[in-house]
Design a protein around this motif. Sequence first.
Motif, PDB file in Angstrom:
ATOM      1  N   GLY A  12      12.798   0.085  11.378  1.00 48.66           N
ATOM      2  CA  GLY A  12      11.727  -0.727  11.939  1.00 48.66           C
ATOM      3  C   GLY A  12      10.347  -0.282  11.525  1.00 48.66           C
ATOM      4  O   GLY A  12       9.354  -0.933  11.856  1.00 48.66           O
ATOM      5  N   ILE A  13      10.260   0.827  10.794  1.00 47.32           N
ATOM      6  CA  ILE A  13       8.975   1.300  10.273  1.00 47.32           C
ATOM      7  C   ILE A  13       8.829   0.705   8.884  1.00 47.32           C
ATOM      8  O   ILE A  13       9.462   1.139   7.933  1.00 47.32           O
ATOM      9  CB  ILE A  13       8.939   2.832  10.198  1.00 47.32           C
ATOM     10  N   ARG A  14       7.994  -0.299   8.741  1.00 49.11           N
ATOM     11  CA  ARG A  14       8.010  -1.110   7.527  1.00 49.11           C
ATOM     12  C   ARG A  14       7.019  -0.692   6.459  1.00 49.11           C
ATOM     13  O   ARG A  14       7.031  -1.234   5.354  1.00 49.11           O
ATOM     14  CB  ARG A  14       7.767  -2.582   7.884  1.00 49.11           C
ATOM     15  N   SER A  15       6.144   0.273   6.754  1.00 50.08           N
ATOM     16  CA  SER A  15       5.148   0.668   5.754  1.00 50.08           C
ATOM     17  C   SER A  15       4.599   2.048   6.108  1.00 50.08           C
ATOM     18  O   SER A  15       5.115   2.722   7.004  1.00 50.08           O
ATOM     19  CB  SER A  15       4.029  -0.376   5.681  1.00 50.08           C
ATOM     20  N   ASP A  16       3.563   2.456   5.409  1.00 50.85           N
ATOM     21  CA  ASP A  16       2.840   3.694   5.692  1.00 50.85           C
ATOM     22  C   ASP A  16       1.464   3.325   6.253  1.00 50.85           C
ATOM     23  O   ASP A  16       0.994   2.188   6.097  1.00 50.85           O
ATOM     24  CB  ASP A  16       2.625   4.507   4.412  1.00 50.85           C
ATOM     25  N   LEU A  17       0.812   4.287   6.889  1.00 54.60           N
ATOM     26  CA  LEU A  17      -0.619   4.158   7.166  1.00 54.60           C
ATOM     27  C   LEU A  17      -1.345   4.923   6.073  1.00 54.60           C
ATOM     28  O   LEU A  17      -1.154   6.142   5.933  1.00 54.60           O
ATOM     29  CB  LEU A  17      -0.975   4.722   8.547  1.00 54.60           C
ATOM     30  N   VAL A  18      -2.154   4.221   5.307  1.00 55.12           N
ATOM     31  CA  VAL A  18      -2.768   4.800   4.109  1.00 55.12           C
ATOM     32  C   VAL A  18      -4.254   5.045   4.356  1.00 55.12           C
ATOM     33  O   VAL A  18      -4.976   4.150   4.794  1.00 55.12           O
ATOM     34  CB  VAL A  18      -2.571   3.868   2.895  1.00 55.12           C
ATOM     35  N   TYR A  19      -4.692   6.252   4.047  1.00 55.72           N
ATOM     36  CA  TYR A  19      -6.083   6.651   4.285  1.00 55.72           C
ATOM     37  C   TYR A  19      -7.050   5.794   3.480  1.00 55.72           C
ATOM     38  O   TYR A  19      -8.052   5.311   4.008  1.00 55.72           O
ATOM     39  CB  TYR A  19      -6.262   8.126   3.946  1.00 55.72           C
ATOM     40  N   LYS A  20      -6.737   5.596   2.204  1.00 49.46           N
ATOM     41  CA  LYS A  20      -7.579   4.771   1.352  1.00 49.46           C
ATOM     42  C   LYS A  20      -6.855   3.462   1.039  1.00 49.46           C
ATOM     43  O   LYS A  20      -6.439   3.215  -0.080  1.00 49.46           O
ATOM     44  CB  LYS A  20      -7.927   5.503   0.059  1.00 49.46           C
ATOM     45  N   ALA A  21      -6.707   2.636   2.052  1.00 54.86           N
ATOM     46  CA  ALA A  21      -5.950   1.393   1.875  1.00 54.86           C
ATOM     47  C   ALA A  21      -6.725   0.375   1.064  1.00 54.86           C
ATOM     48  O   ALA A  21      -6.166  -0.335   0.230  1.00 54.86           O
ATOM     49  CB  ALA A  21      -5.578   0.805   3.236  1.00 54.86           C
ATOM     50  N   SER A  22      -8.030   0.265   1.304  1.00 56.96           N
ATOM     51  CA  SER A  22      -8.860  -0.668   0.531  1.00 56.96           C
ATOM     52  C   SER A  22     -10.323  -0.283   0.686  1.00 56.96           C
ATOM     53  O   SER A  22     -10.718   0.285   1.706  1.00 56.96           O
ATOM     54  CB  SER A  22      -8.654  -2.115   1.003  1.00 56.96           C
ATOM     55  N   ALA A  23     -11.085  -0.605  -0.325  1.00 55.36           N
ATOM     56  CA  ALA A  23     -12.513  -0.268  -0.293  1.00 55.36           C
ATOM     57  C   ALA A  23     -13.238  -1.045   0.794  1.00 55.36           C
ATOM     58  O   ALA A  23     -14.226  -0.580   1.357  1.00 55.36           O
ATOM     59  CB  ALA A  23     -13.140  -0.552  -1.657  1.00 55.36           C
ATOM     60  N   ALA A  24     -12.732  -2.236   1.121  1.00 55.13           N
ATOM     61  CA  ALA A  24     -13.435  -3.107   2.053  1.00 55.13           C
ATOM     62  C   ALA A  24     -13.465  -2.536   3.470  1.00 55.13           C
ATOM     63  O   ALA A  24     -14.427  -2.727   4.208  1.00 55.13           O
ATOM     64  CB  ALA A  24     -12.780  -4.490   2.064  1.00 55.13           C
ATOM     65  N   GLU A  25     -12.415  -1.808   3.871  1.00 51.43           N
ATOM     66  CA  GLU A  25     -12.338  -1.376   5.264  1.00 51.43           C
ATOM     67  C   GLU A  25     -12.932   0.007   5.511  1.00 51.43           C
ATOM     68  O   GLU A  25     -13.215   0.379   6.638  1.00 51.43           O
ATOM     69  CB  GLU A  25     -10.875  -1.360   5.709  1.00 51.43           C
ATOM     70  N   GLY A  26     -13.082   0.810   4.485  1.00 51.13           N
ATOM     71  CA  GLY A  26     -13.564   2.172   4.665  1.00 51.13           C
ATOM     72  C   GLY A  26     -12.421   3.157   4.783  1.00 51.13           C
ATOM     73  O   GLY A  26     -11.398   2.875   5.392  1.00 51.13           O
ATOM     74  N   ALA A  62       0.828  -1.203   0.000  1.00 47.24           N
ATOM     75  CA  ALA A  62       0.000   0.000   0.000  1.00 47.24           C
ATOM     76  C   ALA A  62       0.864   1.257   0.000  1.00 47.24           C
ATOM     77  O   ALA A  62       2.036   1.233   0.363  1.00 47.24           O
ATOM     78  CB  ALA A  62      -0.916   0.000   1.230  1.00 47.24           C
ATOM     79  N   GLY A  63       0.262   2.358  -0.415  1.00 50.98           N
ATOM     80  CA  GLY A  63       0.919   3.646  -0.346  1.00 50.98           C
ATOM     81  C   GLY A  63       2.168   3.730  -1.208  1.00 50.98           C
ATOM     82  O   GLY A  63       2.306   3.046  -2.223  1.00 50.98           O
ATOM     83  N   SER A  64       3.103   4.576  -0.767  1.00 54.43           N
ATOM     84  CA  SER A  64       4.320   4.785  -1.549  1.00 54.43           C
ATOM     85  C   SER A  64       5.202   3.549  -1.575  1.00 54.43           C
ATOM     86  O   SER A  64       6.058   3.421  -2.452  1.00 54.43           O
ATOM     87  CB  SER A  64       5.109   5.962  -0.976  1.00 54.43           C
ATOM     88  N   SER A  65       5.007   2.628  -0.638  1.00 52.71           N
ATOM     89  CA  SER A  65       5.766   1.376  -0.655  1.00 52.71           C
ATOM     90  C   SER A  65       5.362   0.490  -1.828  1.00 52.71           C
ATOM     91  O   SER A  65       6.062  -0.474  -2.139  1.00 52.71           O
ATOM     92  CB  SER A  65       5.550   0.610   0.654  1.00 52.71           C
ATOM     93  N   GLY A  66       4.236   0.811  -2.459  1.00 54.89           N
ATOM     94  CA  GLY A  66       3.757   0.022  -3.580  1.00 54.89           C
ATOM     95  C   GLY A  66       3.867   0.730  -4.917  1.00 54.89           C
ATOM     96  O   GLY A  66       3.093   0.445  -5.844  1.00 54.89           O
ATOM     97  N   THR A  67       4.816   1.654  -5.023  1.00 54.81           N
ATOM     98  CA  THR A  67       5.037   2.334  -6.295  1.00 54.81           C
ATOM     99  C   THR A  67       6.522   2.315  -6.644  1.00 54.81           C
ATOM    100  O   THR A  67       7.372   2.096  -5.776  1.00 54.81           O
ATOM    101  CB  THR A  67       4.574   3.807  -6.252  1.00 54.81           C
ATOM    102  N   VAL A  68       6.820   2.542  -7.918  1.00 57.44           N
ATOM    103  CA  VAL A  68       8.191   2.760  -8.354  1.00 57.44           C
ATOM    104  C   VAL A  68       8.235   4.075  -9.121  1.00 57.44           C
ATOM    105  O   VAL A  68       7.256   4.472  -9.753  1.00 57.44           O
ATOM    106  CB  VAL A  68       8.722   1.618  -9.251  1.00 57.44           C
TER     107      VAL A  68
END
Length: 616
Positions: free
Chosen positions: A450-464, A77-83
């Motif tokens: 140790g911070i392995r990802s981002d917290l993404v506002y729109k991570a998935s449609a399923a969770e809101g 998710a987030g910037s961790s999922g882009t190039v």
Amino acid sequence: MAPAPAGPQTVRGTLMSTSGQTGRYRRTALAAAAAAGLLGTLLVPSVAEAHGHHKPKVEDLQLLAINDFHGNLEPPAGSSGTVKEVDPATGQVVSTPAGGIEYLATALRDARKGHRNTLTVAAGDIVGASPLLSGLFHDEPTIEAMNELGLDVTSVGNHEFDEGSKELLRLQDGGCHPTDGCYTKGRKFKGADFQYLAANVTNEKTGRPLLDPYWIADVHGEKVGFIGVTLEGTPNIVTAAGVKGLKFGDEVETINKYTAVLKRKGVNAIVALIHEGGYPASTTYNYDCGAGGSGVSGPIVDIAKNIDPAVGAIVTGHTHNAYACAIPDKNGVPRSVTSAASFGRLYTEINLQIDKRTGAIVRPSVTAANHVVRRTVAKAPDMTKLIDTYNKLAAPIANRPVGYISADINGRGSADLEKPLGDVIADAQLAGTAPADKGGAQIAFMNPGGIRSDLVYKASAAEGDGVVTYGEAFTVQPFTNMMQVKTLTGAKVVELLQQQVSGLNDAAPKILQVSKGLTYTLDMTKTGAARVVVSSIKLNGTAIDPAASYRVAANEFLAGGGDGFPAFTSGTNTLVGPSDLDLFNAYLGANSSAAKPLAPPARDRISLVGDGTDKD
């Protein structure tokens, strides 16, 4: 798991372990249509051939390489999922969504088509620091996915030791987890079909390698040897328990040692898989490193220069960067050195020729290019089934809401020295350890790696939108390190901050994330410890007193001196608290709600003079 879809077979030859015997590992690779998006092809500059006037008869070999997958089965998710790539139409740098095992499997299977000989290799950290979908099951899902993907061989990385050497051996050999058992009734984990290599990881008492140091493939009568090592500094970045009883040797000495061993066995085509890497001058995946590899820096440069010239190509990892470079060996002859970023967002295609007369890699024949794992291709059905299977098992835990955010809070994807999510994590650790009966902490420090990802506002449609689930929190803090609170003098707090930019961290600063109340200035125009402006260090507006005592919280990895911070080990009166993940979840629950979500912090704790980015 379901077998891979039927398709044309690619001949890969008989593959052997270090004993020279045919192993139990799967040796059939699948192929489909050619991979799209080839950019940034590296052609190692030609040198004079030593074969007279006649062209040598050769055997072609394709290598497909990945590194630092870290159990990212689902698209990150987030910037961790882009190039980042240069748009050929506009010349502008753009961010492209990439990664996910369903797309990676399709890309690799497509890339294999038309190649008589093809092997899939990796340079470590295939598992470890994984999202919950894999980490909850001790990375068994990722091993199973790599089996179906057709991975043949990989070096170990530092994260392969997160749960200790016994767990690494279980991932190789199979068997149910010693405490959690089997996750599906009547089904036993079979282990890796591919071979892990650990040439420079030895038992302290016996001196014997923990795993095979090398692996040999017989490709239509031509033997190709692979030597796998992790970085010598692994003990500095893994908990002491994870590397207990092990010794980590010099990368160059080890590779050169086993190069000689392979040559004595008649293996002259040799590839090194190294879990250590470099830092390209550009973050675009298709960046041209320039003549002589001048556009890349970091530990891999000196390593590559000193490895035996008999090694025909070098596949690297660890720094999560993308490059396909030509770095000269000690004779000044360019040699291919590659890395495919991380998280399955890229793969490297290396094509080479083996001289049938000498059995060696024809160095001028080596080409290498990184390819984006685009999410526009079809998903691999067998990988979708694997993900669905484990998602159903994980769902009761993974989908539980633990907090709410008002916008993206970047961590891993932030290039800033003070990361928004780093502030949140440090504050969570302080909040959980500040009460007198919890340690009485006044300051909390968090290591950026140790911070392995981002917290993404729109991570998935399923969770809101804005909902943070337990699975997302786990992805950010997957190690579940136990917290420690220690007493440090003010002088040691200053020394600790100076160790961010000196000692082991001099060349690549590791800037600790700090809890609210602690402020100071970093002057990046200076060098080493002088970058920390000592007079600026304050706690709640009051200058740090070198003679005073302070209660300092950190996870057990940092508290043990990890990441090049030995000042932590001078602490006294240690109190062990809950896990970092538990404190993170508790903080999100206490400080956010659907009506009042948590906003990204102001990042006003570290004042910066000059510029700099941490490279972890």
